[in-house]
Design an enzyme around this catalytic site. Structure first.
Site, PDB file in Angstrom:
ATOM      1  N   LEU A  65       0.776  -1.263  -0.207  1.00  0.00           N
ATOM      2  CA  LEU A  65      -0.095   0.053  -0.005  1.00  0.00           C
ATOM      3  C   LEU A  65       0.982   1.353   0.016  1.00  0.00           C
ATOM      4  O   LEU A  65       2.000   1.246   0.348  1.00  0.00           O
ATOM      5  CB  LEU A  65      -0.983   0.047   1.423  1.00  0.00           C
ATOM      6  CG  LEU A  65      -1.764  -1.325   1.403  1.00  0.00           C
ATOM      7  CD1 LEU A  65      -2.753  -1.060   2.429  1.00  0.00           C
ATOM      8  CD2 LEU A  65      -2.939  -1.466   0.248  1.00  0.00           C
ATOM      9  N   ASN A  96       7.400  -1.090   2.638  1.00  0.00           N
ATOM     10  CA  ASN A  96       7.897  -0.457   1.351  1.00  0.00           C
ATOM     11  C   ASN A  96       7.324   0.902   1.300  1.00  0.00           C
ATOM     12  O   ASN A  96       7.226   1.570   0.071  1.00  0.00           O
ATOM     13  CB  ASN A  96       7.848  -1.396   0.177  1.00  0.00           C
ATOM     14  CG  ASN A  96       6.264  -1.591  -0.207  1.00  0.00           C
ATOM     15  OD1 ASN A  96       5.446  -1.716   0.371  1.00  0.00           O
ATOM     16  ND2 ASN A  96       6.349  -1.825  -1.724  1.00  0.00           N
ATOM     17  N   ASP A 306       0.698 -10.334  -4.848  1.00  0.00           N
ATOM     18  CA  ASP A 306       1.887  -9.509  -4.866  1.00  0.00           C
ATOM     19  C   ASP A 306       1.564  -8.077  -5.494  1.00  0.00           C
ATOM     20  O   ASP A 306       2.078  -7.414  -6.102  1.00  0.00           O
ATOM     21  CB  ASP A 306       2.963  -9.851  -5.676  1.00  0.00           C
ATOM     22  CG  ASP A 306       4.398  -9.196  -5.354  1.00  0.00           C
ATOM     23  OD1 ASP A 306       4.339  -8.866  -4.036  1.00  0.00           O
ATOM     24  OD2 ASP A 306       5.442  -9.268  -6.200  1.00  0.00           O
TER      25      ASP A 306
END
Length: 417
Positions: A65, A96, A306
């Site tokens: 996200l 991330n 993913d």
């Protein structure tokens, strides 16, 4: 939450009602009755949908996200709505964003943003500070704050001693370590699979060897440390074989595969569409078949979308400069149904919970209502109108998919279309 689900075909091997078509009564979020027909004297809400099937709520072990820091790609609020509409009651969120989730405060922020949502958000903490592969992050503190695993998303741990130490340390509290499999110096400046197509198209290649060397190294370290390792998104036939051999030795190893690597190959690169620029890259037909066989024999433990939203400014550029990633939550079910039967698809989408320490419940009286609702029939072409994500970087645009997700019932809430 009180409601009755009418005429639902139950797909749940852990339930005594597996394959039966029944009504289900839910009161205060608990299943209180499952029967052929249930009356409604209390005038509860009723869910009645075409060819309705239900299963245990699905779980995705790798979702990215944007928030915090990259809200233009995706917010937590909309990301959770997308997950719900795609049939997922739980998602593991990669570290991330910006800043990288490498402290207990970062984990607490993510948990707070998803508080009392229909979808459970399970943070993955960074394995190293700022995911720079230099020093271990605050693993134990993050676990106590709610992190379910530790890894640096799409960044390999180059220092083998650092991975060795992390496996030894995390073993003290049964922590799950993730190691992305790519040897950077072998991959070099490659951006797609190295092979006939990359040569013909003039694109720099990432050889399968870059992944396989890293997998082999990590398995040696795992055998030495007796730790607990998960290798996310493997993509080559040799990686499948290496992990198959490691499991035969009894090593505490699991792995996943991205759904797009099960469906597509590097033949998709013909038009230089950056939606097909993913990491690990799309490989060959031989690799794709080996990945499917790895799922069928249990070598590969789970699938993942993913899901990785990328804003248009970083995706609609020259192929060399585009960021890696495709969204995948919306297409996970429909894509898997094109290569597996419904029962196998549901099993794959429900896998991973035990490995990541996520609570599970069967569709039985006395259990919490944690359902995914869907219709396994009907083919359609996936277009932008089917996208719920803020970003629209889908590798599945224009692809034929099968089946419709109606939504979920979870945490005493319903998100049903």
């Amino acid at each position: 939450m009180n409601l009755i689900i009418k005429s639902a075909t139950i797909i749940d091997a852990a339930s005594e009602h597996h394959h039966a078509t029944n009504d289900i009564l839910i009161e205060n979020g608990i299943i209180t009755q499952i029967a052929t027909s249930i009356e409604n004297p209390n005038n509860y809400d009723v869910i009645s949908l075409e060819n309705l099937h239900i299963s245990q709520g699905w779980f995705d072990s790798s979702v990215s996200l944007g928030e915090p820091g990259f809200e233009e790609r995706e917010t937590i609020e909309n990301g959770l709505k997308t997950a719900a509409k795609s049939g997922f009651t739980g998602i593991a969120v990669n570290p991330n964003a910006h800043p990288i989730a490498d402290t207990k405060a970062d984990i607490a922020f993510l948990k707070a943003q998803a508080f009392e949502n229909a979808v459970n958000l399970y943070p993955i903490g960074a394995l190293t500070n700022a995911s720079e592969s230099v020093d271990l992050a605050e693993l134990f503190d993050m676990k106590n704050a709610g992190a379910i695993a530790f890894g640096d998303y799409q960044k390999a741990i180059e220092n083998p001693n650092l991975l060795k130490i992390s496996l030894l340390y995390a073993a003290n509290f049964d922590g799950l370590v993730l190691s992305f499999p790519q040897e950077r110096k072998i991959a070099g400046k490659g951006i797609v699979n190295e092979g006939h197509n990359s040569t013909r198209l003039g694109l720099k290649g990432i050889p399968s060897l870059a992944e396989e060397l890293h997998v082999a190294r990590d398995l040696f370290l795992l055998e030495y440390t007796k730790g607990k390792l998960h290798i996310p998104t493997i993509s080559t036939a040799k990686s499948v074989q290496l992990i198959r051999e490691a499991k035969a030795k009894g090593l505490n190893i699991s792995c996943s595969v991205a759904i797009h690597n099960l469906i597509m190959t590097d033949a998709e690169l013909e038009e230089f569409d950056t939606n097909y620029k993913v990491l690990p890259p799309l490989r060959t037909e031989n690799d794709r078949i080996a990945l499917i066989e790895g799922l069928q024999d249990g070598t590969i433990d789970m699938v993942t979308s993913d899901h990785n939203p990328i804003d248009v400014e970083h995706k609609k550029v020259e192929f060399d400069n585009a960021m890696y990633g495709t969204i995948g939550l919306e297409t996970a079910f429909g894509a898997l149904q094109t290569i597996f039967d419904t029962e196998t698809t549901v099993k794959l989408l429900s896998s991973g919970k035990e490995r990541f320490g996520v609570e599970t419940s069967s569709i039985s009286v006395g259990q919490k209502a944690n359902f995914t609702l869907f219709n396994p029939e009907g083919n359609y072409t996936f277009t932008k109108k089917h996208i719920h994500s803020s970003s629209q970087n889908s590798a599945f645009l224009g692809k034929q998919l099968k089946g419709t997700v109606y939504g979920i019932i979870h945490n005493q809430q319903k998100v049903v279309s």
